[in-house]
Design a protein around this motif. Sequence first.
Motif, PDB file in Angstrom:
ATOM      1  N   ALA A 290      30.920  43.420  37.692  1.00  0.00           N
ATOM      2  CA  ALA A 290      31.029  42.063  38.227  1.00  0.00           C
ATOM      3  C   ALA A 290      32.496  41.730  38.462  1.00  0.00           C
ATOM      4  CB  ALA A 290      30.410  41.056  37.264  1.00  0.00           C
ATOM      5  N   LYS A 291      32.730  40.912  39.473  1.00  0.00           N
ATOM      6  CA  LYS A 291      34.092  40.449  39.735  1.00  0.00           C
ATOM      7  C   LYS A 291      34.444  39.318  38.768  1.00  0.00           C
ATOM      8  CE  LYS A 291      33.071  40.203  44.143  1.00  0.00           C
ATOM      9  NZ  LYS A 291      33.148  39.957  45.602  1.00  0.00           N
ATOM     10  N   VAL A 292      35.716  39.230  38.443  1.00  0.00           N
ATOM     11  CA  VAL A 292      36.190  38.260  37.459  1.00  0.00           C
ATOM     12  C   VAL A 292      37.065  37.228  38.150  1.00  0.00           C
ATOM     13  CG1 VAL A 292      37.506  37.926  35.331  1.00  0.00           C
ATOM     14  CG2 VAL A 292      36.178  40.030  35.659  1.00  0.00           C
ATOM     15  N   ASN A 293      36.767  35.944  37.917  1.00  0.00           N
ATOM     16  CA  ASN A 293      37.652  34.878  38.367  1.00  0.00           C
ATOM     17  C   ASN A 293      38.846  34.843  37.422  1.00  0.00           C
ATOM     18  OD1 ASN A 293      38.931  32.238  38.564  1.00  0.00           O
ATOM     19  ND2 ASN A 293      37.158  31.594  39.786  1.00  0.00           N
ATOM     20  N   LYS A 294      40.031  35.203  37.928  1.00  0.00           N
ATOM     21  CA  LYS A 294      41.208  35.347  37.061  1.00  0.00           C
ATOM     22  C   LYS A 294      41.657  34.020  36.456  1.00  0.00           C
ATOM     23  CE  LYS A 294      43.573  38.706  36.782  1.00  0.00           C
ATOM     24  NZ  LYS A 294      43.648  39.770  35.742  1.00  0.00           N
ATOM     25  N   ASP A 295      41.256  32.900  37.070  1.00  0.00           N
ATOM     26  CA  ASP A 295      41.653  31.583  36.541  1.00  0.00           C
ATOM     27  C   ASP A 295      40.718  31.118  35.429  1.00  0.00           C
ATOM     28  OD1 ASP A 295      43.821  31.326  38.292  1.00  0.00           O
ATOM     29  OD2 ASP A 295      42.513  30.602  39.896  1.00  0.00           O
ATOM     30  N   THR A 296      39.405  31.351  35.600  1.00  0.00           N
ATOM     31  CA  THR A 296      38.431  30.817  34.641  1.00  0.00           C
ATOM     32  C   THR A 296      37.819  31.888  33.743  1.00  0.00           C
ATOM     33  OG1 THR A 296      36.570  31.078  36.175  1.00  0.00           O
ATOM     34  CG2 THR A 296      37.840  29.030  36.326  1.00  0.00           C
ATOM     35  N   GLY A 297      37.934  33.161  34.166  1.00  0.00           N
ATOM     36  CA  GLY A 297      37.305  34.237  33.408  1.00  0.00           C
ATOM     37  C   GLY A 297      35.826  34.396  33.694  1.00  0.00           C
ATOM     38  N   GLU A 298      35.287  33.585  34.605  1.00  0.00           N
ATOM     39  CA  GLU A 298      33.863  33.658  34.921  1.00  0.00           C
ATOM     40  C   GLU A 298      33.557  34.908  35.744  1.00  0.00           C
ATOM     41  OE1 GLU A 298      32.842  30.072  36.905  1.00  0.00           O
ATOM     42  OE2 GLU A 298      33.049  28.804  35.129  1.00  0.00           O
ATOM     43  N   LEU A 299      32.334  35.470  35.528  1.00  0.00           N
ATOM     44  CA  LEU A 299      31.891  36.647  36.261  1.00  0.00           C
ATOM     45  C   LEU A 299      31.011  36.232  37.432  1.00  0.00           C
ATOM     46  CD1 LEU A 299      30.890  39.062  33.329  1.00  0.00           C
ATOM     47  CD2 LEU A 299      33.137  38.690  34.351  1.00  0.00           C
ATOM     48  N   SER A 300      31.102  37.000  38.515  1.00  0.00           N
ATOM     49  CA  SER A 300      30.256  36.719  39.681  1.00  0.00           C
ATOM     50  C   SER A 300      29.964  38.024  40.407  1.00  0.00           C
ATOM     51  CB  SER A 300      30.962  35.735  40.629  1.00  0.00           C
ATOM     52  OG  SER A 300      32.138  36.322  41.163  1.00  0.00           O
ATOM     53  N   GLY A 301      28.916  37.991  41.235  1.00  0.00           N
ATOM     54  CA  GLY A 301      28.606  39.130  42.086  1.00  0.00           C
ATOM     55  C   GLY A 301      28.237  40.378  41.309  1.00  0.00           C
ATOM     56  N   LYS A 302      27.388  40.222  40.274  1.00  0.00           N
ATOM     57  CA  LYS A 302      27.012  41.374  39.453  1.00  0.00           C
ATOM     58  C   LYS A 302      26.232  42.389  40.292  1.00  0.00           C
ATOM     59  CE  LYS A 302      24.746  42.473  35.041  1.00  0.00           C
ATOM     60  NZ  LYS A 302      23.975  41.906  33.905  1.00  0.00           N
ATOM     61  N   VAL A 303      26.729  43.657  40.300  1.00  0.00           N
ATOM     62  CA  VAL A 303      26.122  44.690  41.146  1.00  0.00           C
ATOM     63  C   VAL A 303      26.077  46.021  40.401  1.00  0.00           C
ATOM     64  CG1 VAL A 303      26.892  43.622  43.315  1.00  0.00           C
ATOM     65  CG2 VAL A 303      28.329  45.353  42.193  1.00  0.00           C
ATOM     66  N   ARG A 304      25.232  46.922  40.918  1.00  0.00           N
ATOM     67  CA  ARG A 304      25.221  48.293  40.444  1.00  0.00           C
ATOM     68  C   ARG A 304      26.451  49.029  40.966  1.00  0.00           C
ATOM     69  NH1 ARG A 304      21.883  49.748  36.223  1.00  0.00           N
ATOM     70  NH2 ARG A 304      19.751  49.009  36.538  1.00  0.00           N
ATOM     71  N   GLU A 305      26.759  50.175  40.346  1.00  0.00           N
ATOM     72  CA  GLU A 305      27.962  50.920  40.733  1.00  0.00           C
ATOM     73  C   GLU A 305      27.952  51.299  42.214  1.00  0.00           C
ATOM     74  OE1 GLU A 305      30.637  54.816  39.439  1.00  0.00           O
ATOM     75  OE2 GLU A 305      28.787  54.339  38.367  1.00  0.00           O
ATOM     76  N   ALA A 306      26.785  51.646  42.760  1.00  0.00           N
ATOM     77  CA  ALA A 306      26.709  52.047  44.168  1.00  0.00           C
ATOM     78  C   ALA A 306      27.180  50.930  45.087  1.00  0.00           C
ATOM     79  CB  ALA A 306      25.282  52.450  44.524  1.00  0.00           C
ATOM     80  N   ASP A 307      26.955  49.673  44.694  1.00  0.00           N
ATOM     81  CA  ASP A 307      27.349  48.543  45.538  1.00  0.00           C
ATOM     82  C   ASP A 307      28.842  48.251  45.470  1.00  0.00           C
ATOM     83  OD1 ASP A 307      24.791  47.934  46.611  1.00  0.00           O
ATOM     84  OD2 ASP A 307      24.226  47.028  44.703  1.00  0.00           O
ATOM     85  N   THR A 308      29.542  48.857  44.499  1.00  0.00           N
ATOM     86  CA  THR A 308      30.997  48.685  44.463  1.00  0.00           C
ATOM     87  C   THR A 308      31.675  49.552  45.533  1.00  0.00           C
ATOM     88  OG1 THR A 308      31.393  50.458  42.836  1.00  0.00           O
ATOM     89  CG2 THR A 308      30.914  48.243  41.976  1.00  0.00           C
ATOM     90  N   ARG A 309      30.889  50.344  46.263  1.00  0.00           N
ATOM     91  CA  ARG A 309      31.431  51.141  47.360  1.00  0.00           C
ATOM     92  C   ARG A 309      31.263  50.435  48.705  1.00  0.00           C
ATOM     93  NH1 ARG A 309      28.192  55.210  44.548  1.00  0.00           N
ATOM     94  NH2 ARG A 309      29.513  56.244  43.012  1.00  0.00           N
ATOM     95  N   LYS A 310      30.867  49.160  48.653  1.00  0.00           N
ATOM     96  CA  LYS A 310      30.648  48.397  49.885  1.00  0.00           C
ATOM     97  C   LYS A 310      31.789  47.419  50.135  1.00  0.00           C
ATOM     98  CE  LYS A 310      25.608  48.728  49.557  1.00  0.00           C
ATOM     99  NZ  LYS A 310      24.327  47.994  49.431  1.00  0.00           N
ATOM    100  N   ARG A 311      32.066  47.209  51.409  1.00  0.00           N
ATOM    101  CA  ARG A 311      33.207  46.385  51.808  1.00  0.00           C
ATOM    102  C   ARG A 311      33.123  44.976  51.244  1.00  0.00           C
ATOM    103  NH1 ARG A 311      35.241  45.151  58.043  1.00  0.00           N
ATOM    104  NH2 ARG A 311      36.750  43.559  57.464  1.00  0.00           N
ATOM    105  N   GLU A 312      31.905  44.378  51.279  1.00  0.00           N
ATOM    106  CA  GLU A 312      31.788  42.980  50.863  1.00  0.00           C
ATOM    107  C   GLU A 312      32.163  42.768  49.400  1.00  0.00           C
ATOM    108  OE1 GLU A 312      27.503  44.617  51.472  1.00  0.00           O
ATOM    109  OE2 GLU A 312      29.440  44.697  52.497  1.00  0.00           O
ATOM    110  N   PHE A 313      32.034  43.804  48.569  1.00  0.00           N
ATOM    111  CA  PHE A 313      32.434  43.669  47.171  1.00  0.00           C
ATOM    112  C   PHE A 313      33.945  43.527  47.050  1.00  0.00           C
ATOM    113  CE2 PHE A 313      33.573  45.285  42.948  1.00  0.00           C
ATOM    114  CZ  PHE A 313      32.707  44.553  42.145  1.00  0.00           C
TER     115      PHE A 313
END
Length: 348
Positions: A290-313
């Motif tokens: 998941a991506k981390v909001n560096k200001d709040t520490g909140e997680l978003s966009g939880k994905v499987r490893e295969a989806d971390t190879r996509k541009r939108e991530f």
Amino acid sequence: MSLMSKLQKSSKIGATSVLSESSLFGDKEFIDTGVPMVNVALSGDLEGGLTTGLTVLAGPSKHFKTSFALLMASAYLQAKPDAIMLFYDSEFGSPQAYFKQFGIDTDRVLHTPIANVEELKFDIVAQLEAIDKKDDVIIVIDSIGNLASKKELEDAMNEKSVADMSRAKSLKGLFRMVTPYLAMKSIPLLAINHTYKEIGLFPKDIVSGGTGIMYSADNVWIVGRRQQKKGTEIKGYDFIINVEKSRFVKEKSRVPISVTWEGGIDPYSGLLDVALVGGWVSKPSQGWYAKVNKDTGELSGKVREADTRKREFWDDVLADDDFKDFVRKGYQIGGEISDLDSMDLEEE
């Protein structure tokens, strides 16, 4: 007339200029390779890439060295529509399909087969003499690691089995002659090379061809690899770029680039390792990211490893100036961050 102007005018060398006005020391042009972490391995910058000078890609056979060179050459040709590629070939292991795979128009490639170091030296110097600074040219040699010297060939024809001591000297002379042309005429040269293991208790990889190549090169990569497996089936490889020498990148930096049989080069490979260390991405549970909001520490966009190879991530992460700065500080010479040393990049 000032003394500076008088001396500049009296110089017999046309490129002589006041240092502050010299085109050789101005801002360098970098060609984006289309793979952010390859840009980092070349320049220490996600938005950098290939620039002029000698880049040596060394490693064992089947370690993607020629493909890395063609990736860079393709980017150069795409960025400069009138550019051509000089391809010196001693291995004949790159059919036209390889070039087309990387989007290279083979009508823009001048293919020159070479049998020995002297042939390469004479032809490449003649070509460099003929090239003007305004001409856009990229040179690829595949490879110098498998290139015999003329003496070695003559000894074989005369049935002499003596050791050839001239090859390293010939290669040193070749790159000593070529290096000034590359700088003065703004030409990138990519040379594929081999490595061998140093003798000792903890042997390390050594770039073949003698010390002359290391002295002349602006960048030297030693490419390693590790398998990508699904169960017992090999799906591809992570090729680990070990930066042995660079004008821009901290030496001994390591950059992983993933290649699969099905998808080829993963353009976003290597980013996950860096983003995890920097805190832009978290691994909340096994197999999930998941991506981390560096200001709040909140997680978003939880994905499987295969989806971390996509541009939108990666779009918003790559657009983050703080992330770009983190990468520059981690890889560029003079940067103070060493946390990237903690990345798990064990090779075979």
